[in-house]
Design an enzyme around this catalytic site. Sequence first.
Site, PDB file in Angstrom:
ATOM      1  N   LEU A 186       2.157   3.780  21.592  1.00 39.28           N
ATOM      2  CA  LEU A 186       3.155   3.155  22.471  1.00 39.28           C
ATOM      3  C   LEU A 186       4.564   3.615  22.126  1.00 39.28           C
ATOM      4  O   LEU A 186       5.495   3.423  22.905  1.00 39.28           O
ATOM      5  CB  LEU A 186       3.064   1.630  22.374  1.00 39.28           C
ATOM      6  CG  LEU A 186       1.819   1.023  23.000  1.00 39.28           C
ATOM      7  CD1 LEU A 186       1.825  -0.482  22.846  1.00 39.28           C
ATOM      8  CD2 LEU A 186       1.716   1.388  24.476  1.00 39.28           C
ATOM      9  N   HIS A 235      -5.469   3.309  21.532  1.00 35.13           N
ATOM     10  CA  HIS A 235      -4.458   4.235  22.070  1.00 35.13           C
ATOM     11  C   HIS A 235      -4.726   4.585  23.541  1.00 35.13           C
ATOM     12  O   HIS A 235      -3.834   4.535  24.389  1.00 35.13           O
ATOM     13  CB  HIS A 235      -4.431   5.547  21.275  1.00 35.13           C
ATOM     14  CG  HIS A 235      -4.248   5.378  19.794  1.00 35.13           C
ATOM     15  ND1 HIS A 235      -3.528   4.360  19.247  1.00 35.13           N
ATOM     16  CD2 HIS A 235      -4.675   6.129  18.748  1.00 35.13           C
ATOM     17  CE1 HIS A 235      -3.528   4.476  17.921  1.00 35.13           C
ATOM     18  NE2 HIS A 235      -4.223   5.545  17.596  1.00 35.13           N
ATOM     19  N   GLY A 278       0.841  -1.205   0.000  1.00 37.95           N
ATOM     20  CA  GLY A 278       0.000   0.000   0.000  1.00 37.95           C
ATOM     21  C   GLY A 278       0.866   1.240   0.000  1.00 37.95           C
ATOM     22  O   GLY A 278       0.547   2.242   0.643  1.00 37.95           O
ATOM     23  N   ALA A 295       1.057   5.293   4.282  1.00 39.94           N
ATOM     24  CA  ALA A 295       2.424   5.126   3.771  1.00 39.94           C
ATOM     25  C   ALA A 295       2.978   6.487   3.358  1.00 39.94           C
ATOM     26  O   ALA A 295       4.139   6.816   3.660  1.00 39.94           O
ATOM     27  CB  ALA A 295       2.420   4.168   2.593  1.00 39.94           C
ATOM     28  N   ARG A 341      -4.164  12.901  33.128  1.00 39.51           N
ATOM     29  CA  ARG A 341      -4.302  13.746  34.323  1.00 39.51           C
ATOM     30  C   ARG A 341      -4.618  12.843  35.504  1.00 39.51           C
ATOM     31  O   ARG A 341      -5.641  12.155  35.512  1.00 39.51           O
ATOM     32  CB  ARG A 341      -5.415  14.780  34.128  1.00 39.51           C
ATOM     33  CG  ARG A 341      -5.238  15.640  32.882  1.00 39.51           C
ATOM     34  CD  ARG A 341      -6.264  16.750  32.828  1.00 39.51           C
ATOM     35  NE  ARG A 341      -5.903  17.824  33.723  1.00 39.51           N
ATOM     36  CZ  ARG A 341      -5.232  18.915  33.347  1.00 39.51           C
ATOM     37  NH1 ARG A 341      -4.881  19.080  32.087  1.00 39.51           N
ATOM     38  NH2 ARG A 341      -4.916  19.834  34.220  1.00 39.51           N
ATOM     39  N   GLU A 356      -8.727  16.456  19.315  1.00 36.89           N
ATOM     40  CA  GLU A 356      -8.237  16.948  18.024  1.00 36.89           C
ATOM     41  C   GLU A 356      -9.095  18.124  17.616  1.00 36.89           C
ATOM     42  O   GLU A 356     -10.315  18.099  17.825  1.00 36.89           O
ATOM     43  CB  GLU A 356      -8.329  15.848  16.953  1.00 36.89           C
ATOM     44  CG  GLU A 356      -7.128  14.942  16.939  1.00 36.89           C
ATOM     45  CD  GLU A 356      -7.105  13.938  15.795  1.00 36.89           C
ATOM     46  OE1 GLU A 356      -6.043  13.371  15.526  1.00 36.89           O
ATOM     47  OE2 GLU A 356      -8.173  13.713  15.180  1.00 36.89           O
ATOM     48  N   LYS A 382       0.499  20.011  39.802  1.00 33.00           N
ATOM     49  CA  LYS A 382      -0.202  21.169  40.339  1.00 33.00           C
ATOM     50  C   LYS A 382      -0.124  21.053  41.852  1.00 33.00           C
ATOM     51  O   LYS A 382      -0.623  20.073  42.425  1.00 33.00           O
ATOM     52  CB  LYS A 382      -1.637  21.175  39.875  1.00 33.00           C
ATOM     53  CG  LYS A 382      -1.772  21.550  38.423  1.00 33.00           C
ATOM     54  CD  LYS A 382      -3.228  21.705  38.141  1.00 33.00           C
ATOM     55  CE  LYS A 382      -3.496  22.299  36.815  1.00 33.00           C
ATOM     56  NZ  LYS A 382      -4.937  22.540  36.681  1.00 33.00           N
TER      57      LYS A 382
HETATM   58  N1  LIG Z   1      -4.229   6.960   7.279  1.00 37.91           N
HETATM   59  C1  LIG Z   1      -3.988   7.062   8.569  1.00 37.91           C
HETATM   60  O1  LIG Z   1      -3.750   8.133   9.108  1.00 37.91           O
HETATM   61  C2  LIG Z   1      -3.992   5.829   9.419  1.00 37.91           C
HETATM   62  C3  LIG Z   1      -4.221   4.583   8.861  1.00 37.91           C
HETATM   63  N2  LIG Z   1      -4.176   3.467   9.649  1.00 37.91           N
HETATM   64  C4  LIG Z   1      -4.368   2.140   9.094  1.00 37.91           C
HETATM   65  O2  LIG Z   1      -3.409   1.907   8.087  1.00 37.91           O
HETATM   66  C5  LIG Z   1      -3.946   1.129   7.060  1.00 37.91           C
HETATM   67  C6  LIG Z   1      -3.840   1.883   5.749  1.00 37.91           C
HETATM   68  O3  LIG Z   1      -4.591   3.064   5.836  1.00 37.91           O
HETATM   69  P1  LIG Z   1      -4.597   4.153   4.671  1.00 37.91           P
HETATM   70  O4  LIG Z   1      -3.238   4.348   4.144  1.00 37.91           O
HETATM   71  O5  LIG Z   1      -5.334   5.317   5.187  1.00 37.91           O
HETATM   72  O6  LIG Z   1      -5.479   3.430   3.557  1.00 37.91           O
HETATM   73  P2  LIG Z   1      -5.697   3.808   2.019  1.00 37.91           P
HETATM   74  O7  LIG Z   1      -7.170   3.847   1.774  1.00 37.91           O
HETATM   75  O8  LIG Z   1      -4.936   5.003   1.621  1.00 37.91           O
HETATM   76  O9  LIG Z   1      -5.177   2.515   1.241  1.00 37.91           O
HETATM   77  C7  LIG Z   1      -3.889   2.003   1.422  1.00 37.91           C
HETATM   78  C8  LIG Z   1      -3.560   0.991   0.313  1.00 37.91           C
HETATM   79  O10 LIG Z   1      -4.508  -0.065   0.296  1.00 37.91           O
HETATM   80  C9  LIG Z   1      -5.081  -0.164  -0.977  1.00 37.91           C
HETATM   81  N3  LIG Z   1      -6.514  -0.443  -0.902  1.00 37.91           N
HETATM   82  C10 LIG Z   1      -7.453   0.272  -0.266  1.00 37.91           C
HETATM   83  N4  LIG Z   1      -8.653  -0.287  -0.400  1.00 37.91           N
HETATM   84  C11 LIG Z   1      -8.481  -1.374  -1.176  1.00 37.91           C
HETATM   85  C12 LIG Z   1      -9.347  -2.374  -1.702  1.00 37.91           C
HETATM   86  N5  LIG Z   1     -10.642  -2.350  -1.457  1.00 37.91           N
HETATM   87  N6  LIG Z   1      -8.826  -3.345  -2.449  1.00 37.91           N
HETATM   88  C13 LIG Z   1      -7.527  -3.390  -2.725  1.00 37.91           C
HETATM   89  N7  LIG Z   1      -6.655  -2.465  -2.270  1.00 37.91           N
HETATM   90  C14 LIG Z   1      -7.124  -1.474  -1.507  1.00 37.91           C
HETATM   91  C15 LIG Z   1      -4.854   1.170  -1.631  1.00 37.91           C
HETATM   92  O11 LIG Z   1      -4.780   0.957  -2.997  1.00 37.91           O
HETATM   93  P3  LIG Z   1      -5.379   2.021  -4.040  1.00 37.91           P
HETATM   94  O12 LIG Z   1      -4.437   3.148  -4.073  1.00 37.91           O
HETATM   95  O13 LIG Z   1      -5.413   1.217  -5.266  1.00 37.91           O
HETATM   96  O14 LIG Z   1      -6.734   2.386  -3.518  1.00 37.91           O
HETATM   97  C16 LIG Z   1      -3.540   1.581  -1.054  1.00 37.91           C
HETATM   98  O15 LIG Z   1      -2.477   1.022  -1.782  1.00 37.91           O
HETATM   99  C17 LIG Z   1      -5.366   0.829   7.469  1.00 37.91           C
HETATM  100  O16 LIG Z   1      -5.363  -0.380   8.169  1.00 37.91           O
HETATM  101  C18 LIG Z   1      -5.698   1.979   8.401  1.00 37.91           C
HETATM  102  O17 LIG Z   1      -6.701   1.683   9.293  1.00 37.91           O
HETATM  103  C19 LIG Z   1      -3.889   3.540  10.976  1.00 37.91           C
HETATM  104  C20 LIG Z   1      -3.662   4.747  11.585  1.00 37.91           C
HETATM  105  C21 LIG Z   1      -3.736   5.991  10.871  1.00 37.91           C
HETATM  106  O1  LIG Z   2      -4.727   6.219  14.973  1.00 36.28           O
HETATM  107  C1  LIG Z   2      -5.145   7.341  14.829  1.00 36.28           C
HETATM  108  O2  LIG Z   2      -4.434   8.329  15.371  1.00 36.28           O
HETATM  109  C2  LIG Z   2      -4.578   9.640  14.855  1.00 36.28           C
HETATM  110  C3  LIG Z   2      -3.883  10.553  15.856  1.00 36.28           C
HETATM  111  O3  LIG Z   2      -2.528  10.223  15.908  1.00 36.28           O
HETATM  112  P1  LIG Z   2      -1.464  11.308  16.381  1.00 36.28           P
HETATM  113  O4  LIG Z   2      -0.179  10.576  16.436  1.00 36.28           O
HETATM  114  O5  LIG Z   2      -1.497  12.391  15.365  1.00 36.28           O
HETATM  115  O6  LIG Z   2      -1.920  11.796  17.709  1.00 36.28           O
HETATM  116  C4  LIG Z   2      -6.010  10.021  14.654  1.00 36.28           C
HETATM  117  O7  LIG Z   2      -6.092  11.280  14.042  1.00 36.28           O
HETATM  118  C5  LIG Z   2      -6.661   8.993  13.777  1.00 36.28           C
HETATM  119  O8  LIG Z   2      -8.046   9.274  13.678  1.00 36.28           O
HETATM  120  C6  LIG Z   2      -6.486   7.619  14.331  1.00 36.28           C
HETATM  121  O9  LIG Z   2      -6.872   6.673  13.367  1.00 36.28           O
END
Ligand SMILES: NC(=O)C1=CN([C@@H]2O[C@H](COP(=O)(O)OP(=O)(O)OC[C@H]3O[C@@H](n4cnc5c(N)ncnc54)[C@H](OP(=O)(O)O)[C@@H]3O)[C@@H](O)[C@H]2O)C=CC1
Ligand SMILES: O=C1O[C@H](COP(=O)(O)O)[C@@H](O)[C@H](O)[C@H]1O
Length: 730
Positions: free
Chosen positions: A392, A452, A125, A131, A555, A428, A589
């Site tokens: 963590l 978290h 991804g 990423a 707190r 947030e 405090k």
């Molecule tokens: N974004 C964030 O801030 C955070 C994300 N996460 C977790 O990290 C993981 C990735 O999140 P995020 O990067 O936001 O996800 P994205 O929606 O940006 O997708 C990440 C990758 O997965 C692929 N993908 C998404 N949906 C599908 C599908 N239905 N079938 C095949 N490939 C798919 C995308 O491909 P394509 O480009 O082709 O769609 C992309 O390469 C998740 O588990 C999310 O919960 C956790 C904490 C924070």
């Molecule tokens: O995992 C998540 O965390 C972010 C907040 O992370 P931070 O390191 O910026 O405090 C949150 O915005 C997001 O909704 C949640 O998926």
Amino acid sequence: MSLQQQLRTAALGGFVALLAAEIYRRSRAAAAPSPPSPSRRGPRESSSPRPPWQRSSSLHGAAMAQSLSSGCKRVSSFAPRLKPHRGQAAPHDNSDSDDDGTEALEQRVEWLLPRKMMVSIIVFGADGNLASKKILPTLFKLWRRGHLPRDAIVVGFAQPPSRGGKLKDSAQFRVHVRQCVEAVEGARAVLSSDALAEFLLRCHFHCGLFGNALSMQRLADMLARLESTRKVARTAGLQWLSHIKAKDPSPIRQQQAPASHTPLRGPPSPPGGTTSPRGDHLRSQRIATMVGSFPRARLGAQVRMYYFSVPPFLYHQICTALLAARKREALLPRRPSGESIAGQDVFPQPLPIEERFVLEKPFGKDTESCAQMVEELSMLREDQSYFIDHYLGKELVMNLLVLRFANVCFGAIWNRQHIKSVQVIFKEDIGTEGRGGYFDQYGIIRDVMQNHLLQMLALIAMEQPLSLSAEDIRSEKLKVLKACKPLSLDDLVVGQYVRNGDNPGYLEDPSIANKESTTETFAAAVLHVHNPRWDGVPFVLKAGKALTESKVELRIQFHSVPGVVSALSECAANELVVRVQPEECIYWKVQHKVPDLTFKVKQMRMDFQYSSKYIKSSLPEAYERLLLECLAADHSHFVSSEELLSSWRIFTPALHEMQERNVKPEPYLFGTRGPAAADHLARRYGMKKFGGGLTPYIFASEMQRNNSGTIKEVAHSSPRGQGDSPLKHD
Ligand SMILES: NC(=O)C1=CN([C@@H]2O[C@H](COP(=O)(O)OP(=O)(O)OC[C@H]3O[C@@H](n4cnc5c(N)ncnc54)[C@H](OP(=O)(O)O)[C@@H]3O)[C@@H](O)[C@H]2O)C=CC1
Ligand SMILES: O=C1O[C@H](COP(=O)(O)O)[C@@H](O)[C@H](O)[C@H]1O
């Protein structure tokens, strides 16, 4: 004084001030490290001991254990680099030693991983949100800081553009990585960065379908090829590389042999050390001793770390296809060694492969789906699975163990006899901002509270672990989670933000399809830990989006002072605050007597601000630390599958009940404190907010005696902020 005299005095004063400023400037220049000059050799190729700005600032288990057991003795004599923070006066030090804080950074391990480790990092991804925002920029940061082994390679994997992917080959991937780094670090910082150029040469890309066996086979082949190239390049050095370049001028190979790449050059000598093979061996032994919690960060294996930056429903299919490809790879006959260059076998015996799988939340939606996921992933060994909870890896969250167990003063009062309540707060000031598609399926309880916030609670509430090993820490956290009663709906308040002026409401987010969604964007919950230490102490978890500010803090509120002097017993109670972010700090405090002729008691802050002790940029970010720990096979700051299940057990009944009863979240305006019901819930459990104003009592000299001779207290409530002394207060 005549005008002339005045002018002379002013001129003299100005000169003295200039002189003082110059002396201060020079002394700081002497004490502070000069900025790292870009080096063509890259971050790891310097031949002298690494300068302080490149040294590790990470606080790892063993390093921590070492400092705990050695009584945190001062070792080095680096001058402190105290840096005034935005708008602050030059920091005053609140410790006995003027520089122990900065030194603590310097004396830590220099290299967390052996530089010669063979590491491939595969990001599934690679074109996705996480990423792009976090993982790729973090990998570059680690590279630039010299924390990645020098032969590390990064392989991005994503779907082809025909299937919705954004990248098609390594060239595009490198442009993507550069853009991601620029977005985080700013274009100017990146423009002149040799480190980035070097890093990009280590970036490769494979386009394929997740879960497709052939795609994974091709990935495995690509990895084997890149890894063996690296291994040979390392042993044979530039001579071999130029030979290959001449024979096979393919872009990847060419790019692996940049003019500045110096695979044969030995590592920089450790301070007072040597670069001979024996020296190397000793140094890795020294690292192993220092980094005891990195037991498997060793040289005899090819480590492959797969980062799953994809939605969790893909985990199972990717793992299945990957493991099948690996099985096939293991069965492949060894390529015959036909060619020998510089006395080296071109296809050397591959190293045994050690695989690590880093998995991102959400880990299911409730106990059942989590159990199913754990079951599906049972094809991975527990020691290969790294369930990440990036909280963590945050500095102040990690510091909880030290704060609690390395300070006898905290150990003694950390219980129900002294602590009245604990709050874990996540706020947030932004809304879902395009992540609504994901968020609407989960809501804030599943998104941050169940993971978290609960992990932070566990660190606050756990008993001292037998050691700082992953097993011992995780087992103590697990006991706390098991001692937590499932959340009751009576102890839960949920809210959803609505439009406030120009700020759109949750349901207006274009990424939310269901315009009648009842997904909560705010939640306040009270948990109860049933054990002798915490019985009766409410743990309030509060999390929300679109609130007044962005802040994460813990707190810990103490009981009011007991005793016969009723006025004192009604003073504001002590509170210990651990601000996780932003502007990391820990403060107490406490009550003090206002320094004047009366006897006024006022609450103030005793403060430890990280910015006044440490250079902000040296604080490692959560992902930096966790990626390194995974490469080092250290699970201390990853969550075990048992913890995942126990966490869900606490929240699942309430989540299901909410759904069954179709509980509607209480609306709150974007940019406000959340629903008022949350305050009522907190008050129900006796929580108070103590401001920094005068406590409403005046004693002694101002105490009036009534006719009967008994003491009468004079209420004197001062609005917040009035009558402030220069002392800081909340
Ligand atoms: N974004 C964030 O801030 C955070 C994300 N996460 C977790 O990290 C993981 C990735 O999140 P995020 O990067 O936001 O996800 P994205 O929606 O940006 O997708 C990440 C990758 O997965 C692929 N993908 C998404 N949906 C599908 C599908 N239905 N079938 C095949 N490939 C798919 C995308 O491909 P394509 O480009 O082709 O769609 C992309 O390469 C998740 O588990 C999310 O919960 C956790 C904490 C924070
Ligand atoms: O995992 C998540 O965390 C972010 C907040 O992370 P931070 O390191 O910026 O405090 C949150 O915005 C997001 O909704 C949640 O998926």
